[in-house]
Design a protein around this motif. Structure first.
Motif, PDB file in Angstrom:
ATOM      1  N   ALA A  91     -48.595  95.885 -44.130  1.00 35.70           N
ATOM      2  CA  ALA A  91     -47.952  95.332 -45.065  1.00 35.70           C
ATOM      3  C   ALA A  91     -46.605  95.575 -45.115  1.00 35.70           C
ATOM      4  O   ALA A  91     -45.381  95.034 -44.734  1.00 35.70           O
ATOM      5  CB  ALA A  91     -48.169  95.793 -46.740  1.00 35.70           C
ATOM      6  N   ASP A  92     -46.230  97.040 -44.849  1.00 36.56           N
ATOM      7  CA  ASP A  92     -44.898  97.311 -44.022  1.00 36.56           C
ATOM      8  C   ASP A  92     -44.555  96.247 -42.675  1.00 36.56           C
ATOM      9  O   ASP A  92     -43.965  96.305 -42.396  1.00 36.56           O
ATOM     10  CB  ASP A  92     -45.085  98.891 -43.669  1.00 36.56           C
ATOM     11  CG  ASP A  92     -43.654  99.082 -43.526  1.00 36.56           C
ATOM     12  OD1 ASP A  92     -42.705  99.751 -44.043  1.00 36.56           O
ATOM     13  OD2 ASP A  92     -43.556 100.076 -42.186  1.00 36.56           O
ATOM     14  N   GLY A  93     -45.682  96.027 -41.653  1.00 37.61           N
ATOM     15  CA  GLY A  93     -45.565  96.046 -40.649  1.00 37.61           C
ATOM     16  C   GLY A  93     -44.738  94.018 -41.168  1.00 37.61           C
ATOM     17  O   GLY A  93     -43.203  94.109 -40.248  1.00 37.61           O
ATOM     18  N   LEU A  94     -45.283  93.836 -42.281  1.00 39.94           N
ATOM     19  CA  LEU A  94     -44.837  92.299 -42.372  1.00 39.94           C
ATOM     20  C   LEU A  94     -43.210  92.317 -42.829  1.00 39.94           C
ATOM     21  O   LEU A  94     -42.381  91.326 -42.323  1.00 39.94           O
ATOM     22  CB  LEU A  94     -45.523  91.921 -42.903  1.00 39.94           C
ATOM     23  CG  LEU A  94     -46.655  91.250 -42.713  1.00 39.94           C
ATOM     24  CD1 LEU A  94     -47.943  91.244 -43.807  1.00 39.94           C
ATOM     25  CD2 LEU A  94     -47.057  89.601 -42.045  1.00 39.94           C
ATOM     26  N   MET A  95     -43.288  93.386 -43.243  1.00 39.78           N
ATOM     27  CA  MET A  95     -41.994  93.389 -43.860  1.00 39.78           C
ATOM     28  C   MET A  95     -40.741  93.975 -43.788  1.00 39.78           C
ATOM     29  O   MET A  95     -39.423  93.280 -43.518  1.00 39.78           O
ATOM     30  CB  MET A  95     -42.039  94.589 -45.613  1.00 39.78           C
ATOM     31  CG  MET A  95     -40.330  94.657 -45.996  1.00 39.78           C
ATOM     32  SD  MET A  95     -39.938  96.306 -47.904  1.00 39.78           S
ATOM     33  CE  MET A  95     -41.120  97.658 -47.009  1.00 39.78           C
ATOM     34  N   ASP A 135     -47.702  87.282 -38.738  1.00 41.09           N
ATOM     35  CA  ASP A 135     -49.255  88.072 -38.195  1.00 41.09           C
ATOM     36  C   ASP A 135     -49.388  88.676 -38.947  1.00 41.09           C
ATOM     37  O   ASP A 135     -49.332  89.268 -39.658  1.00 41.09           O
ATOM     38  CB  ASP A 135     -49.299  89.356 -36.620  1.00 41.09           C
ATOM     39  CG  ASP A 135     -50.396  89.502 -36.326  1.00 41.09           C
ATOM     40  OD1 ASP A 135     -51.530  89.343 -36.892  1.00 41.09           O
ATOM     41  OD2 ASP A 135     -50.466  90.376 -35.389  1.00 41.09           O
ATOM     42  N   PRO A 136     -50.364  87.289 -39.995  1.00 37.35           N
ATOM     43  CA  PRO A 136     -51.171  88.115 -40.564  1.00 37.35           C
ATOM     44  C   PRO A 136     -51.977  89.197 -40.731  1.00 37.35           C
ATOM     45  O   PRO A 136     -53.340  89.878 -41.711  1.00 37.35           O
ATOM     46  CB  PRO A 136     -52.236  86.823 -40.908  1.00 37.35           C
ATOM     47  CG  PRO A 136     -52.321  86.337 -39.354  1.00 37.35           C
ATOM     48  CD  PRO A 136     -51.585  86.928 -39.009  1.00 37.35           C
ATOM     49  N   GLU A 137     -51.835  89.936 -39.685  1.00 39.18           N
ATOM     50  CA  GLU A 137     -52.941  91.127 -39.343  1.00 39.18           C
ATOM     51  C   GLU A 137     -52.118  92.240 -39.344  1.00 39.18           C
ATOM     52  O   GLU A 137     -53.276  93.574 -39.529  1.00 39.18           O
ATOM     53  CB  GLU A 137     -53.641  90.791 -37.576  1.00 39.18           C
ATOM     54  CG  GLU A 137     -55.267  90.002 -37.930  1.00 39.18           C
ATOM     55  CD  GLU A 137     -55.955  89.831 -39.071  1.00 39.18           C
ATOM     56  OE1 GLU A 137     -56.856  90.750 -39.476  1.00 39.18           O
ATOM     57  OE2 GLU A 137     -56.383  88.699 -39.805  1.00 39.18           O
ATOM     58  N   ILE A 138     -51.353  92.546 -39.230  1.00 34.80           N
ATOM     59  CA  ILE A 138     -50.519  93.690 -39.563  1.00 34.80           C
ATOM     60  C   ILE A 138     -50.254  94.439 -40.705  1.00 34.80           C
ATOM     61  O   ILE A 138     -50.714  93.780 -41.652  1.00 34.80           O
ATOM     62  CB  ILE A 138     -49.005  93.504 -38.651  1.00 34.80           C
ATOM     63  CG1 ILE A 138     -48.231  92.411 -39.903  1.00 34.80           C
ATOM     64  CG2 ILE A 138     -48.792  93.180 -37.028  1.00 34.80           C
ATOM     65  CD1 ILE A 138     -46.837  91.857 -39.002  1.00 34.80           C
ATOM     66  N   PRO A 160     -50.470  91.420 -51.040  1.00 32.37           N
ATOM     67  CA  PRO A 160     -49.890  90.602 -51.450  1.00 32.37           C
ATOM     68  C   PRO A 160     -49.615  90.417 -52.394  1.00 32.37           C
ATOM     69  O   PRO A 160     -50.412  92.052 -53.665  1.00 32.37           O
ATOM     70  CB  PRO A 160     -50.309  89.395 -50.950  1.00 32.37           C
ATOM     71  CG  PRO A 160     -51.737  88.918 -51.254  1.00 32.37           C
ATOM     72  CD  PRO A 160     -52.476  90.616 -50.780  1.00 32.37           C
ATOM     73  N   CYS A 161     -48.420  89.858 -53.260  1.00 31.94           N
ATOM     74  CA  CYS A 161     -47.727  90.555 -54.271  1.00 31.94           C
ATOM     75  C   CYS A 161     -48.637  90.004 -55.430  1.00 31.94           C
ATOM     76  O   CYS A 161     -49.620  88.911 -55.696  1.00 31.94           O
ATOM     77  CB  CYS A 161     -46.586  89.205 -54.463  1.00 31.94           C
ATOM     78  SG  CYS A 161     -45.532  89.291 -55.881  1.00 31.94           S
ATOM     79  N   ARG A 162     -49.197  90.266 -56.619  1.00 26.95           N
ATOM     80  CA  ARG A 162     -49.388  90.057 -57.966  1.00 26.95           C
ATOM     81  C   ARG A 162     -49.642  89.047 -58.481  1.00 26.95           C
ATOM     82  O   ARG A 162     -50.386  88.397 -59.079  1.00 26.95           O
ATOM     83  CB  ARG A 162     -49.548  91.527 -58.732  1.00 26.95           C
ATOM     84  CG  ARG A 162     -48.177  91.879 -59.100  1.00 26.95           C
ATOM     85  CD  ARG A 162     -48.449  92.953 -60.096  1.00 26.95           C
ATOM     86  NE  ARG A 162     -47.082  93.480 -60.306  1.00 26.95           N
ATOM     87  CZ  ARG A 162     -47.213  92.673 -61.758  1.00 26.95           C
ATOM     88  NH1 ARG A 162     -47.649  92.339 -62.636  1.00 26.95           N
ATOM     89  NH2 ARG A 162     -45.911  94.234 -62.341  1.00 26.95           N
ATOM     90  N   PHE A 163     -48.653  88.388 -58.176  1.00 31.42           N
ATOM     91  CA  PHE A 163     -48.055  86.998 -59.024  1.00 31.42           C
ATOM     92  C   PHE A 163     -48.142  86.226 -57.789  1.00 31.42           C
ATOM     93  O   PHE A 163     -48.235  84.810 -57.905  1.00 31.42           O
ATOM     94  CB  PHE A 163     -46.103  87.221 -59.204  1.00 31.42           C
ATOM     95  CG  PHE A 163     -46.050  88.320 -59.984  1.00 31.42           C
ATOM     96  CD1 PHE A 163     -45.965  88.518 -61.130  1.00 31.42           C
ATOM     97  CD2 PHE A 163     -45.140  89.204 -59.233  1.00 31.42           C
ATOM     98  CE1 PHE A 163     -45.403  89.358 -62.136  1.00 31.42           C
ATOM     99  CE2 PHE A 163     -44.663  90.139 -60.284  1.00 31.42           C
ATOM    100  CZ  PHE A 163     -45.026  90.008 -61.691  1.00 31.42           C
ATOM    101  N   PHE A 164     -49.129  86.369 -56.894  1.00 32.77           N
ATOM    102  CA  PHE A 164     -49.312  85.247 -56.258  1.00 32.77           C
ATOM    103  C   PHE A 164     -51.172  84.185 -57.598  1.00 32.77           C
ATOM    104  O   PHE A 164     -51.730  85.289 -57.429  1.00 32.77           O
ATOM    105  CB  PHE A 164     -50.083  84.926 -55.008  1.00 32.77           C
ATOM    106  CG  PHE A 164     -49.260  85.612 -53.719  1.00 32.77           C
ATOM    107  CD1 PHE A 164     -48.355  83.929 -53.242  1.00 32.77           C
ATOM    108  CD2 PHE A 164     -48.815  86.551 -53.479  1.00 32.77           C
ATOM    109  CE1 PHE A 164     -47.374  84.499 -52.236  1.00 32.77           C
ATOM    110  CE2 PHE A 164     -47.535  86.585 -52.657  1.00 32.77           C
ATOM    111  CZ  PHE A 164     -46.844  85.397 -51.923  1.00 32.77           C
ATOM    112  N   GLY A 165     -50.409  83.365 -57.526  1.00 29.01           N
ATOM    113  CA  GLY A 165     -51.658  82.381 -58.703  1.00 29.01           C
ATOM    114  C   GLY A 165     -50.805  82.075 -59.859  1.00 29.01           C
ATOM    115  O   GLY A 165     -51.155  81.357 -60.798  1.00 29.01           O
TER     116      GLY A 165
END
Length: 211
Positions: free
Chosen positions: A68-72, A63-66, A11-16
């Motif tokens: 990065a492209d699938g999430l987008m 779905d957290p298992e798919i 995920p995005c490097r800015f989380f946190g």
């Protein structure tokens, strides 16, 4: 654009670092809220910048298992459905705005000319509160705008304007009231949208006349 935004799903490097941003696909919390630019980058004439996506809709889950492209792709499909079908007042107001500029085009045809995006790609807990974190805008929004050289940028609401200013380079934009409540319910909202439409149309005409 696709490869740029794919960075947000690693995920995005800015989380946190980015205050209140959440990575929780199963509860609908992923970077999202963008759609459009379905043709060539030079075809895009309008970039509509909103503040950040609202809270996930009822039943909005990823779905957290798919991949990065699938999430987008899943979040783009959800945004497309919401704008096409007018899920809430924000989506209906956005469609009205686009229809004033492209009254003779279908929604799919309009999306070749328009890019809808967020100043910040993640929801925040307090949707009407003020936030000062420009990490997302400095990394993602600046680069999105740079990819669309013929587009007029319109910032909808105070937070969108905040995200577009002070991010290292000067982005010329047109200001308007937010298309979502509570800003959309204020009396000056509609006149501000109409003024923005007139400005976008004037710039579009000048650009087309210039070749």
């Amino acid at each position: 654009m696709r490869s740029l935004l794919a960075e947000a799903y690693s995920p995005c490097r800015f989380f946190g670092q980015c205050r209140e941003a959440q990575w929780n696909p199963a509860s609908g919390h992923i970077p999202r809220g963008f759609v459009g630019a379905t043709g060539k980058p030079e075809d895009v004439e309008l970039v509509m910048v909103f503040s950040e996506p609202g809270h996930p809709h009822d039943g909005e889950r990823y779905d957290p298992e798919i991949s990065a492209d699938g999430l987008m792709q899943a979040c783009v499909s959800h945004a497309y459905y919401s704008f096409k079908n007018g899920t809430d007042l924000f989506h209906r107001n956005t469609r009205w705005f686009i229809d004033q500029l492209y009254p003779d085009l279908t929604f799919d045809e309009q999306l070749r000319r328009v890019w809808l995006t967020e100043g910040r790609l993640c929801s925040i807990d307090n949707e009407i509160g003020r936030t000062t974190d420009r990490s997302c805008a400095s990394n993602f929004l600046v680069r999105q705008v740079a990819l669309l050289p013929n587009a007029t940028v319109v910032a909808f609401g105070g937070k969108a304007k905040h995200y577009l200013t002070g991010i290292g380079i000067g982005i010329d934009y047109v200001s308007a009231y937010a298309l979502a409540p509570p800003g959309a319910n204020h009396r000056p909202a509609r006149p501000s949208w109409e003024a923005a439409i007139a400005e976008v149309a004037a710039r579009r005409q000048a650009r087309r006349a210039g070749g």
